[in-house]
Motif scaffolding. Structure first.
Motif, mmCIF file in Angstrom:
data_model
loop_
_atom_site.group_PDB
_atom_site.id
_atom_site.type_symbol
_atom_site.label_atom_id
_atom_site.label_comp_id
_atom_site.label_asym_id
_atom_site.label_seq_id
_atom_site.Cartn_x
_atom_site.Cartn_y
_atom_site.Cartn_z
ATOM 1 N N LEU A 186 6.919 -10.008 42.091
ATOM 2 C CA LEU A 186 6.871 -8.827 41.453
ATOM 3 C C LEU A 186 6.684 -7.466 41.470
ATOM 4 C CD1 LEU A 186 7.385 -8.684 38.251
ATOM 5 C CD2 LEU A 186 4.417 -9.315 37.814
ATOM 6 N N TRP A 187 5.608 -7.442 42.596
ATOM 7 C CA TRP A 187 5.034 -6.305 43.366
ATOM 8 C C TRP A 187 6.436 -5.338 43.530
ATOM 9 C CZ3 TRP A 187 1.133 -3.127 41.542
ATOM 10 C CH2 TRP A 187 0.434 -3.564 40.805
ATOM 11 N N SER A 188 7.168 -6.488 44.643
ATOM 12 C CA SER A 188 8.108 -5.369 45.312
ATOM 13 C C SER A 188 9.423 -5.463 44.396
ATOM 14 C CB SER A 188 8.901 -6.583 46.212
ATOM 15 O OG SER A 188 9.307 -7.719 45.700
ATOM 16 N N LEU A 189 9.723 -5.854 43.532
ATOM 17 C CA LEU A 189 10.364 -5.546 42.211
ATOM 18 C C LEU A 189 10.506 -4.133 41.453
ATOM 19 C CD1 LEU A 189 11.435 -9.108 40.560
ATOM 20 C CD2 LEU A 189 13.531 -7.369 42.346
ATOM 21 N N MET A 190 8.733 -4.122 41.460
ATOM 22 C CA MET A 190 8.206 -3.067 40.571
ATOM 23 C C MET A 190 8.301 -1.030 41.486
ATOM 24 S SD MET A 190 5.451 -3.893 37.843
ATOM 25 C CE MET A 190 4.271 -3.658 39.234
ATOM 26 N N LEU A 191 8.122 -2.017 42.314
ATOM 27 C CA LEU A 191 8.281 -0.749 44.295
ATOM 28 C C LEU A 191 9.588 -0.376 43.894
ATOM 29 C CD1 LEU A 191 7.198 1.277 45.858
ATOM 30 C CD2 LEU A 191 7.349 -0.938 47.524
ATOM 31 N N GLY A 192 10.467 -0.964 43.956
ATOM 32 C CA GLY A 192 11.774 -0.959 44.075
ATOM 33 C C GLY A 192 12.411 -0.020 43.126
ATOM 34 N N ALA A 193 12.314 -1.150 41.976
ATOM 35 C CA ALA A 193 12.099 -0.140 40.737
ATOM 36 C C ALA A 193 12.294 1.245 40.094
ATOM 37 C CB ALA A 193 12.412 -0.555 39.285
ATOM 38 N N GLY A 194 10.502 2.149 40.823
ATOM 39 C CA GLY A 194 10.254 3.074 40.600
ATOM 40 C C GLY A 194 10.625 3.916 42.267
ATOM 41 N N LEU A 195 11.458 3.352 42.891
ATOM 42 C CA LEU A 195 12.118 4.080 43.809
ATOM 43 C C LEU A 195 13.225 4.803 43.461
ATOM 44 C CD1 LEU A 195 10.778 2.586 47.164
ATOM 45 C CD2 LEU A 195 10.127 4.994 46.537
ATOM 46 N N LEU A 196 14.311 3.989 42.943
ATOM 47 C CA LEU A 196 15.305 4.021 42.675
ATOM 48 C C LEU A 196 15.833 4.869 41.146
ATOM 49 C CD1 LEU A 196 18.366 2.788 42.471
ATOM 50 C CD2 LEU A 196 17.730 1.499 40.805
ATOM 51 N N PHE A 197 14.370 4.706 39.632
ATOM 52 C CA PHE A 197 14.508 5.938 39.319
ATOM 53 C C PHE A 197 13.823 7.551 39.759
ATOM 54 C CE2 PHE A 197 13.978 1.699 36.762
ATOM 55 C CZ PHE A 197 15.188 1.954 36.206
ATOM 56 N N GLY A 198 13.223 6.757 41.089
ATOM 57 C CA GLY A 198 12.471 8.819 41.102
ATOM 58 C C GLY A 198 14.371 9.263 41.950
ATOM 59 N N ASP A 199 14.714 8.596 43.252
ATOM 60 C CA ASP A 199 15.877 8.936 43.761
ATOM 61 C C ASP A 199 16.660 9.401 42.729
ATOM 62 O OD1 ASP A 199 16.616 9.596 46.102
ATOM 63 O OD2 ASP A 199 18.776 7.978 45.409
ATOM 64 N N GLY A 200 17.064 8.659 41.202
ATOM 65 C CA GLY A 200 18.161 8.936 40.521
ATOM 66 C C GLY A 200 17.142 10.378 40.023
ATOM 67 N N ILE A 201 16.331 10.863 40.093
ATOM 68 C CA ILE A 201 15.640 11.627 38.942
ATOM 69 C C ILE A 201 15.894 12.986 39.649
ATOM 70 C CG2 ILE A 201 14.131 12.854 37.505
ATOM 71 C CD1 ILE A 201 13.275 10.229 36.300
ATOM 72 N N ILE A 202 15.826 12.197 41.196
ATOM 73 C CA ILE A 202 14.568 13.791 41.661
ATOM 74 C C ILE A 202 16.002 14.204 42.794
ATOM 75 C CG2 ILE A 202 13.854 12.506 43.707
ATOM 76 C CD1 ILE A 202 11.907 15.583 42.091
ATOM 77 N N THR A 203 16.800 13.445 42.908
ATOM 78 C CA THR A 203 18.437 14.137 43.525
ATOM 79 C C THR A 203 18.992 14.650 43.304
ATOM 80 O OG1 THR A 203 18.091 11.934 45.071
ATOM 81 C CG2 THR A 203 19.737 13.372 45.260
ATOM 82 N N PRO A 204 19.595 14.995 42.370
ATOM 83 C CA PRO A 204 20.168 15.551 41.153
ATOM 84 C C PRO A 204 19.871 16.689 40.824
ATOM 85 C CG PRO A 204 20.643 13.450 40.018
ATOM 86 C CD PRO A 204 19.230 13.349 41.017
ATOM 87 N N ALA A 205 17.963 16.836 40.581
ATOM 88 C CA ALA A 205 17.265 18.100 40.628
ATOM 89 C C ALA A 205 17.733 18.651 41.733
ATOM 90 C CB ALA A 205 15.876 17.480 40.069
ATOM 91 N N ILE A 206 16.936 18.299 43.077
ATOM 92 C CA ILE A 206 17.162 19.069 44.119
ATOM 93 C C ILE A 206 18.316 19.806 44.390
ATOM 94 C CG2 ILE A 206 16.582 19.125 45.960
ATOM 95 C CD1 ILE A 206 14.403 16.844 45.928
ATOM 96 N N SER A 207 19.600 19.074 43.546
ATOM 97 C CA SER A 207 20.275 19.557 44.433
ATOM 98 C C SER A 207 21.511 20.451 43.644
ATOM 99 C CB SER A 207 22.028 18.224 44.567
ATOM 100 O OG SER A 207 21.477 17.359 45.132
ATOM 101 N N VAL A 208 21.042 20.846 42.581
ATOM 102 C CA VAL A 208 21.138 21.793 41.415
ATOM 103 C C VAL A 208 20.470 22.720 42.088
ATOM 104 C CG1 VAL A 208 21.534 22.198 39.344
ATOM 105 C CG2 VAL A 208 22.303 20.129 39.381
ATOM 106 N N LEU A 209 19.090 22.686 41.563
ATOM 107 C CA LEU A 209 18.130 23.850 41.580
ATOM 108 C C LEU A 209 18.706 24.436 43.234
ATOM 109 C CD1 LEU A 209 15.631 25.003 40.768
ATOM 110 C CD2 LEU A 209 14.735 23.433 42.218
#
Length: 137
Positions: free
Chosen positions: A30-53
């Motif tokens: 369960l902890w590994s799933l929560m960590l993976g989900a957090g990394l996936l969502f974080g990457d999905g938000i920060i990568t486009p923001a950095i690229s566009v900025l």
């Protein structure tokens, strides 16, 4: 295994949905799933923001008069991008696919032109045997 989906969301979402439905008794899973989900969502938000900025900041460097508009334009572009992606991700791919093909073709043509232009001036490229270069072209 790679085709596993959770309503079209992909493999990781499938396993996360399965584990939530079954309520696993293994805390590390369960902890590994929560960590993976957090990394996936974080990457999905920060990568486009950095690229566009960074792209919009490039406009500010090219034209200093646009420096004040960098943040508002970035926020507007990201809001529009995420709004369109939320409603029709396949449509977004259909729009950006041809744009990316044109972009990469332009890069290839300009790169080939620069290589051809600077080959005459570069002793390193001229001294390299043509048969060796053609093997990697």
């Amino acid at each position: 295994m790679l085709r596993a989906q959770n309503d079209g969301e992909g493999e990781f979402s499938r396993f996360t949905g399965y584990s939530i439905d079954k309520q696993p008794r293994i805390p590390i899973f369960l902890w590994s799933l929560m960590l993976g989900a957090g990394l996936l969502f974080g990457d999905g938000i920060i990568t486009p923001a950095i690229s566009v900025l960074s792209a919009v900041e490039g406009l500010g460097v090219a034209t200093p008069a646009l420096n004040r508009a960098v943040i508002p334009v970035t926020v507007l572009l990201l809001t529009a991008l995420f709004a369109v992606q939320l409603r029709a991700p396949a449509g977004l791919g259909r729009v950006f696919g041809p744009i990316l093909v044109v972009w990469f073709l332009v890069l290839a043509i300009l790169g080939a032109f620069q290589i051809a232009h600077h080959t005459r001036d570069s002793a390193g490229i001229q001294s390299t045997p043509r048969s060796y270069i053609s093997q990697y072209a």
